[in-house]
Design a protein around this motif. Structure first.
Motif, PDB file in Angstrom:
ATOM      1  N   ARG A 147      84.070  -6.763  63.570  1.00 55.94           N
ATOM      2  CA  ARG A 147      85.150  -7.267  62.714  1.00 55.94           C
ATOM      3  C   ARG A 147      86.302  -7.802  63.549  1.00 55.94           C
ATOM      4  O   ARG A 147      86.910  -8.828  63.218  1.00 55.94           O
ATOM      5  N   GLU A 148      86.620  -7.116  64.651  1.00 58.31           N
ATOM      6  CA  GLU A 148      87.689  -7.570  65.540  1.00 58.31           C
ATOM      7  C   GLU A 148      87.336  -8.922  66.166  1.00 58.31           C
ATOM      8  O   GLU A 148      88.161  -9.833  66.212  1.00 58.31           O
ATOM      9  N   ASP A 205      87.663 -11.597  63.554  1.00 57.21           N
ATOM     10  CA  ASP A 205      89.062 -11.887  63.253  1.00 57.21           C
ATOM     11  C   ASP A 205      89.722 -12.694  64.372  1.00 57.21           C
ATOM     12  O   ASP A 205      90.353 -13.724  64.127  1.00 57.21           O
ATOM     13  N   LEU A 206      89.578 -12.251  65.612  1.00 58.03           N
ATOM     14  CA  LEU A 206      90.332 -12.831  66.715  1.00 58.03           C
ATOM     15  C   LEU A 206      89.659 -14.036  67.374  1.00 58.03           C
ATOM     16  O   LEU A 206      90.334 -14.868  67.979  1.00 58.03           O
ATOM     17  N   GLY A 263      86.693 -15.690  65.670  1.00 55.46           N
ATOM     18  CA  GLY A 263      85.990 -16.480  64.673  1.00 55.46           C
ATOM     19  C   GLY A 263      84.475 -16.392  64.788  1.00 55.46           C
ATOM     20  O   GLY A 263      83.764 -17.235  64.246  1.00 55.46           O
ATOM     21  N   ARG A 265      85.130  -8.826  57.489  1.00 55.69           N
ATOM     22  CA  ARG A 265      86.427  -9.358  57.052  1.00 55.69           C
ATOM     23  C   ARG A 265      87.453  -9.068  58.131  1.00 55.69           C
ATOM     24  O   ARG A 265      87.199  -8.285  59.043  1.00 55.69           O
ATOM     25  N   ARG A 266      88.602  -9.702  58.029  1.00 59.97           N
ATOM     26  CA  ARG A 266      89.643  -9.530  59.038  1.00 59.97           C
ATOM     27  C   ARG A 266      90.046  -8.057  59.139  1.00 59.97           C
ATOM     28  O   ARG A 266      90.033  -7.332  58.142  1.00 59.97           O
ATOM     29  N   THR A 318      94.566  -9.173  61.650  1.00 60.64           N
ATOM     30  CA  THR A 318      95.514 -10.153  61.129  1.00 60.64           C
ATOM     31  C   THR A 318      95.519 -10.105  59.604  1.00 60.64           C
ATOM     32  O   THR A 318      94.642  -9.514  58.983  1.00 60.64           O
ATOM     33  N   ASP A 319      96.502 -10.736  59.006  1.00 60.03           N
ATOM     34  CA  ASP A 319      96.636 -10.777  57.560  1.00 60.03           C
ATOM     35  C   ASP A 319      95.495 -11.591  56.950  1.00 60.03           C
ATOM     36  O   ASP A 319      94.974 -12.518  57.574  1.00 60.03           O
ATOM     37  N   TYR A 320      95.125 -11.284  55.715  1.00 60.00           N
ATOM     38  CA  TYR A 320      94.015 -11.982  55.062  1.00 60.00           C
ATOM     39  C   TYR A 320      94.272 -13.482  54.923  1.00 60.00           C
ATOM     40  O   TYR A 320      93.355 -14.279  54.929  1.00 60.00           O
ATOM     41  N   PHE A 371      95.837 -15.278  57.131  1.00 59.70           N
ATOM     42  CA  PHE A 371      96.048 -15.843  58.465  1.00 59.70           C
ATOM     43  C   PHE A 371      95.093 -17.005  58.700  1.00 59.70           C
ATOM     44  O   PHE A 371      93.910 -16.934  58.358  1.00 59.70           O
ATOM     45  N   HIS A 426      92.228 -18.272  64.795  1.00 57.24           N
ATOM     46  CA  HIS A 426      91.720 -17.121  65.534  1.00 57.24           C
ATOM     47  C   HIS A 426      92.529 -16.997  66.827  1.00 57.24           C
ATOM     48  O   HIS A 426      92.315 -17.756  67.776  1.00 57.24           O
TER      49      HIS A 426
END
Length: 198
Positions: free
Chosen positions: A120-121, A124-125, A127, A137-138, A141-143, A145, A148
């Motif tokens: 997941r990380e 998020d960071l 892509g 899911r992220r 960061t905020d949903y 956001f 990446h």
């Protein structure tokens, strides 16, 4: 035959065409696996008693953009897995390269549960998409956001600012108000430095 040599011999015989390269440097083993055979290879590395990698210690994304200050040769992105065999007291690093345009790889969360939040990380960071992940899911960061932030082409100041608006009683996103800085290293020349005269 050393323990590294015996392990590498077994790994090359067992994984065969699933491996693209193997390297030993500073006492550490790095194996590069073919992306399409990652899940199969991970099952072997965990279940085969010659390997017994019971634990996934870490999983990290890598962006090789600008690596070595030269033009990139090969894929830009990779996922790196650090495995531990408690049984054999051995560590190994696995690397899988991803397509630059569509960085997709199979999730290993079904092999090692610890991969869940690590994947997941990386999603998020960086892509990276982990196919088969139970809840991709992220996580940091905020949903809402966009982008990446660990990709090397992501701007240091970001793209938007987030703040709480009292009048709207909610969080709002606005264009970045920070002036971008150009960080140029200061050059110190020999002349006039440390009391030296030319």
């Amino acid at each position: 035959m050393s323990t590294h040599e015996a392990f590498l011999d077994d790994a090359q015989k067992t994984l065969g065409a699933n491996l693209t390269s193997v390297k030993v440097a500073h006492g550490e083993i790095t194996m590069v696996l073919r992306r399409e055979h990652l899940l199969k290879s991970c099952h072997i590395l965990r279940n085969d008693p010659r390997f017994s990698f019971e634990q996934l210690i870490d999983l990290a994304g890598v962006d090789y953009l600008g690596y070595g200050e030269s033009d990139l040769e090969g894929p830009r992105f990779a996922v790196v897995y650090h495995l531990l065999s408690i049984t054999h007291n051995r560590r190994v690093r696995l690397r899988v390269f991803l397509d630059t345009e569509a960085p997709v790889v199979t999730s290993v969360a079904s092999v090692w549960n610890a991969a869940d939040w690590y994947e997941r990380e990386a999603f998020d960071l960086f892509g990276f998409v982990f196919e088969g992940h139970p809840d991709l899911r992220r996580i940091l960061t905020d949903y809402g956001f966009i982008g990446h932030p660990f990709r090397k082409d992501f701007p240091l100041i970001g793209r938007v600012e987030m703040r709480y608006d009292i009048e709207k009683t909610r969080v709002v996103y606005e264009p970045v108000s920070i002036e971008p800085r150009v960080l140029v290293p200061r050059v110190i020349r020999e002349e006039g430095y440390g009391g030296r005269n030319p």
